[in-house]
Write a protein that holds these residues in place. Structure first.
Motif, short mmCIF file in Angstrom:
data_model
loop_
_atom_site.label_atom_id
_atom_site.label_comp_id
_atom_site.label_asym_id
_atom_site.label_seq_id
_atom_site.Cartn_x
_atom_site.Cartn_y
_atom_site.Cartn_z
N HIS A 43 0.84 -1.19 0.00
CA HIS A 43 0.00 0.00 0.00
C HIS A 43 0.88 1.25 0.00
N ILE A 44 0.57 2.18 -0.89
CA ILE A 44 1.26 3.46 -0.93
C ILE A 44 0.65 4.36 0.15
N VAL A 45 1.48 4.83 1.07
CA VAL A 45 0.96 5.61 2.20
C VAL A 45 1.62 6.98 2.34
N GLY A 46 2.49 7.35 1.40
CA GLY A 46 3.11 8.66 1.50
C GLY A 46 4.04 8.92 0.34
N ASN A 47 4.38 10.20 0.15
CA ASN A 47 5.31 10.62 -0.89
C ASN A 47 6.63 11.07 -0.27
#
Length: 337
Positions: A206-210
């Motif tokens: 899961h992508i949770v931040g940049n």
């Protein structure tokens, strides 16, 4: 800054003859050089310069040598087995610079507001157990290739901002990290978007931040060479930057700014990136991997200094190393933003 043409080549050649016995510049010699690269979209500046003849026009016969991580490239530059490379600043690179072996001569990949960049990820196993934010990664395993890599820096900067501690886990290669994330052996990682997005879409993580939210204007990768080349092969080094910068200009027009044909550029990049996939399947990943490459190899010196300071604070490099041991600022524009 690095415009090069046949007219300039002829002028240089004529000048050298008129000077009476001076060595011909690199443009007259077709000098063979080896360039280190990864098979990532972010290395496309060099690929384009090769395919569209910009290195040829600069008098250079370029051969690529491909690597799977940053630190081996730094060692290869220091040993003289390759001449130029583009990769992240690492502890190995800084330590070799401290020994007088290498110099950073320009900037390449960079985080830029408004352009999709690197992502922080949480494995699906961790996510399903309730670890759904970066802050909740406290005391969890965070994947690295090696201690002192760019992954280490990105993880540490995020952890400091979130006031958490991470258990950094070295797994050597990106492929091994992907496997460890899928199996839930590690909880977190950071990586470029062309790797992050497809596996997030599949549910593997899961992508949770940049990364740009935690490290604004991060100078992710740099152009570097041996200290010997920087000092003694100035014409060749300038010619390399000339050809490379023209490749970056074409890349930016097609992949970032939308002012040139993107399909043609994808065809070119596909010769080097995702070559094991048919073009239709490779294209989305090539597009997803398109981040800003610095115009004319401009180098964000503030970002480089921040990275150097962090490596010192972690005891990964000697605390006496000055910035000018790492960077030769005479080749490109230096920026601070």
């Amino acid at each position: 800054m690095f415009k090069f043409s046949r007219r300039r080549a002829l002028a240089l050649l004529t000048g050298s003859v008129a000077a009476g016995g001076l060595a011909a510049p690199a443009v007259a010699s077709g000098r063979k050089i080896k360039v280190g690269a990864l098979r990532f979209t972010s290395h496309s500046g060099s690929f384009i310069a090769k395919e569209r003849g910009y290195f040829d026009e600069a008098g250079l016969d370029v051969e690529f040598e491909f690597f799977q991580a940053a630190q081996p490239m730094a060692v290869a530059i220091a040993s003289g087995s390759i001449d130029y490379a583009i990769t992240a600043i690492s502890g190995a690179l800084i330590n070799l610079a401290d020994k007088g072996a290498i110099k950073v001569i320009g900037g390449a990949l960079q985080e830029e507001a408004g352009i999709d960049g690197q992502k922080y990820l949480i494995s699906d196993a961790a996510y399903q157990s309730g670890i759904k934010t970066l802050k909740s990664l406290d005391d969890q395993k965070f994947a690295l290739t090696q201690a002192g890599s760019s992954f280490h820096y990105m993880g540490a900067k995020m952890a400091a901002a979130e006031n958490i501690k991470l258990r950094f886990t070295s797994l050597q290669k990106v492929g091994a990290i992907i496997g460890a994330m899928k199996s839930g052996q590690v909880a977190g990682w950071s990586i470029v978007p062309h790797i992050a997005k497809p596996l997030a879409a599949s549910g593997a993580w899961h992508i949770v931040g940049n990364v740009s939210d935690y490290i604004p204007n991060y100078q992710v990768t740099t152009v570097f060479t041996s200290a010997k080349n920087a000092a003694e092969e100035r014409a060749q080094t300038t010619d390399f930057l000339s050809g490379y910068s023209q490749g970056v200009k074409d890349y930016s027009a097609s992949m970032i700014d939308g002012t040139a044909n993107q399909d043609d550029m994808i065809d070119l990049i596909h010769k080097y990136v995702y070559t094991d996939r048919e073009r239709a399947k490779a294209a989305p990943s090539i597009v997803n991997g398109s981040m800003r490459l610095a115009t004319e190899a401009a180098l964000n010196i503030h970002s480089v200094q921040d990275q150097l300071n962090w490596f010192k604070s972690e005891g990964l490099v000697s605390d006496h190393i000055p910035l000018d041991a790492l960077v030769d600022p005479s080749y490109v524009n230096i920026t601070k933003a």
